[in-house]
Design an enzyme around this catalytic site. Structure first.
Site, mmCIF file in Angstrom:
data_model
loop_
_atom_site.group_PDB
_atom_site.id
_atom_site.type_symbol
_atom_site.label_atom_id
_atom_site.label_comp_id
_atom_site.label_asym_id
_atom_site.label_seq_id
_atom_site.Cartn_x
_atom_site.Cartn_y
_atom_site.Cartn_z
ATOM 1 N N HIS A 18 -26.853 149.779 58.999
ATOM 2 C CA HIS A 18 -25.719 149.083 59.617
ATOM 3 C C HIS A 18 -25.742 147.627 59.167
ATOM 4 C CE1 HIS A 18 -23.429 148.284 63.683
ATOM 5 N NE2 HIS A 18 -22.871 147.678 62.663
ATOM 6 N N GLU A 65 -18.001 160.772 63.467
ATOM 7 C CA GLU A 65 -19.363 160.855 63.980
ATOM 8 C C GLU A 65 -19.235 160.757 65.495
ATOM 9 O OE1 GLU A 65 -22.369 158.273 62.355
ATOM 10 O OE2 GLU A 65 -23.613 158.499 64.141
ATOM 11 N N HIS A 79 -34.275 149.343 61.762
ATOM 12 C CA HIS A 79 -35.365 148.685 62.491
ATOM 13 C C HIS A 79 -36.553 148.307 61.614
ATOM 14 C CE1 HIS A 79 -33.041 148.673 65.904
ATOM 15 N NE2 HIS A 79 -33.343 149.847 66.425
ATOM 16 N N ASN A 86 -31.669 156.342 59.914
ATOM 17 C CA ASN A 86 -31.222 154.951 60.008
ATOM 18 C C ASN A 86 -32.467 154.041 59.961
ATOM 19 O OD1 ASN A 86 -30.672 152.392 61.219
ATOM 20 N ND2 ASN A 86 -28.710 153.181 61.905
ATOM 21 N N ARG A 110 -28.284 140.695 61.877
ATOM 22 C CA ARG A 110 -29.530 140.586 62.650
ATOM 23 C C ARG A 110 -30.665 141.417 62.046
ATOM 24 N NH1 ARG A 110 -27.893 143.745 68.191
ATOM 25 N NH2 ARG A 110 -26.275 142.168 68.205
ATOM 26 N N ARG A 138 -24.529 144.500 60.020
ATOM 27 C CA ARG A 138 -23.828 143.873 61.147
ATOM 28 C C ARG A 138 -23.261 142.522 60.731
ATOM 29 N NH1 ARG A 138 -24.887 146.070 66.374
ATOM 30 N NH2 ARG A 138 -23.808 144.199 67.049
ATOM 31 N N THR A 178 -24.860 149.446 69.065
ATOM 32 C CA THR A 178 -23.479 149.907 69.199
ATOM 33 C C THR A 178 -23.314 150.584 70.561
ATOM 34 O OG1 THR A 178 -23.650 150.379 66.847
ATOM 35 C CG2 THR A 178 -21.679 151.167 67.959
ATOM 36 N N HIS A 209 -26.615 158.642 67.834
ATOM 37 C CA HIS A 209 -26.861 157.550 68.771
ATOM 38 C C HIS A 209 -27.734 158.023 69.927
ATOM 39 C CE1 HIS A 209 -26.680 153.678 70.496
ATOM 40 N NE2 HIS A 209 -25.968 153.254 69.478
ATOM 41 N N GLU A 243 -22.959 151.772 58.010
ATOM 42 C CA GLU A 243 -22.142 151.542 59.214
ATOM 43 C C GLU A 243 -21.657 150.110 59.177
ATOM 44 O OE1 GLU A 243 -24.871 152.178 62.359
ATOM 45 O OE2 GLU A 243 -25.137 154.280 61.902
HETATM 46 N N1 PXP Z 1 -24.804 156.302 64.512
HETATM 47 C C1 PXP Z 1 -24.204 155.101 64.680
HETATM 48 C C2 PXP Z 1 -22.741 155.000 64.397
HETATM 49 C C3 PXP Z 1 -24.936 153.971 65.088
HETATM 50 O O1 PXP Z 1 -24.303 152.790 65.261
HETATM 51 C C4 PXP Z 1 -26.325 154.108 65.287
HETATM 52 C C5 PXP Z 1 -27.136 152.890 65.648
HETATM 53 O O2 PXP Z 1 -27.118 151.992 64.575
HETATM 54 C C6 PXP Z 1 -26.906 155.363 65.076
HETATM 55 C C7 PXP Z 1 -26.127 156.449 64.715
HETATM 56 C C8 PXP Z 1 -28.369 155.595 65.270
HETATM 57 O O3 PXP Z 1 -28.665 155.441 66.627
HETATM 58 P P1 PXP Z 1 -30.191 155.449 67.098
HETATM 59 O O4 PXP Z 1 -30.858 154.274 66.449
HETATM 60 O O5 PXP Z 1 -30.086 155.339 68.574
HETATM 61 O O6 PXP Z 1 -30.766 156.755 66.636
#
Ligand code: PXP
Length: 251
Positions: free
Chosen positions: A43, A151, A10, A7, A49, A45, A101, A200, A70
């Site tokens: 994601h 997931e 960031h 992901n 953001r 959003r 999330t 997550h 996402e």
């Molecule tokens: N899976 C989902 C559905 C999420 O919303 C997120 C955060 O955007 C992640 C995985 C990744 O989480 P993390 O950034 O804590 O690894």
């Protein structure tokens, strides 16, 4: 062996801090792929953001592995997804004030909106995953609504693992119980005929336990990899996460 989707949100968070054009999430996606990631997760959003609509269009053109987006199950987001056509969409709950999330979708309470989104996305040729807590009721409901995958939210497991302070007072029993809840949820999904991902809050420190659950085919991991990348570089950070997952699976 399971797949790792990185992901990259960031990377865009850093860019948006200055409303400039760097660092570019597309460049990050390419580095992740070169380091062995099986896919890119991002994601979009509702509050934009971090990732912007133009990032999604660029990612769709550049990512050659697998692009998982996402999003909330809203008309706006479904319209964007059916136009951009990523490989997969993961439907997630979203609330404006949250830092990230906060947990899984309540698939039972929001059946109609979720089913309608699944139908439109599936008709557009997009593979649909639902982000749910490790709750067999939610997983069975996801299968009934026609999701291809769930997931499983590992936030609670991660939270228990990442308590600051003395590692000797880590909540071992609670961590084991939560890992067991995730294992049971994963088995429930496979029995219901759907694929299983997890994510997550997973980190280099806590991923092994979850990586040993054979039913989980895909991991979506962001914050920890990007945080480490800030210090050691993105290529190395991705390779280290792949190694941590593989090590757990070969033991
Ligand atoms: N899976 C989902 C559905 C999420 O919303 C997120 C955060 O955007 C992640 C995985 C990744 O989480 P993390 O950034 O804590 O690894």
């Amino acid at each position: 062996m399971s797949r790792l989707n990185v992901n990259i949100d960031h990377i865009a968070t850093i860019r948006q801090a200055r409303r400039t054009n760097e660092p570019n999430p597309v460049a990050a996606a390419v580095i992740c792929e070169l380091a062995g990631a099986n896919g890119i997760t991002t994601h979009l959003r509702s509050d934009r953001r971090h990732i912007q609509d133009y990032d999604l269009i660029a990612l769709k053109q550049v990512v050659i592995t697998h692009l998982n987006v996402e999003m909330a199950a809203t008309d706006e987001m479904v319209a964007i997804a059916t136009s951009v056509k990523p490989d997969a969409v993961t439907l997630v709950p979203e609330s404006p004030q949250e830092i990230t999330t906060e947990g899984g979708l309540d698939v039972i309470a929001h059946q109609q909106a979720i089913q309608s989104a699944i139908k439109k996305l599936t008709q557009a040729g997009i593979f649909v995953s639902l982000f749910v807590d490790p709750d067999p009721k939610q997983i069975k409901a996801s299968a009934k609504l026609g999701a291809f995958q769930v997931e499983i939210c590992t936030a609670q497991y991660a939270h228990l693992n990442e308590q600051p302070g003395d590692p000797t007072v880590r909540r071992t029993k609670q961590i084991e119980n939560e890992a067991e809840r995730i294992r049971t949820a994963a088995k429930t999904a496979v029995r219901a005929g759907i694929k299983v991902a997890a994510g997550h809050g997973l980190t280099y420190r806590n991923v092994a336990h979850i990586a040993r659950i054979a039913e989980i085919e895909e991991f979506n991991i962001g914050h920890n990899i990007i945080a480490r990348a800030a210090l050691v570089g993105l290529d190395q950070a991705v390779r280290e996460m792949i190694a941590a997952i593989r090590l757990a699976q070969t033991k």
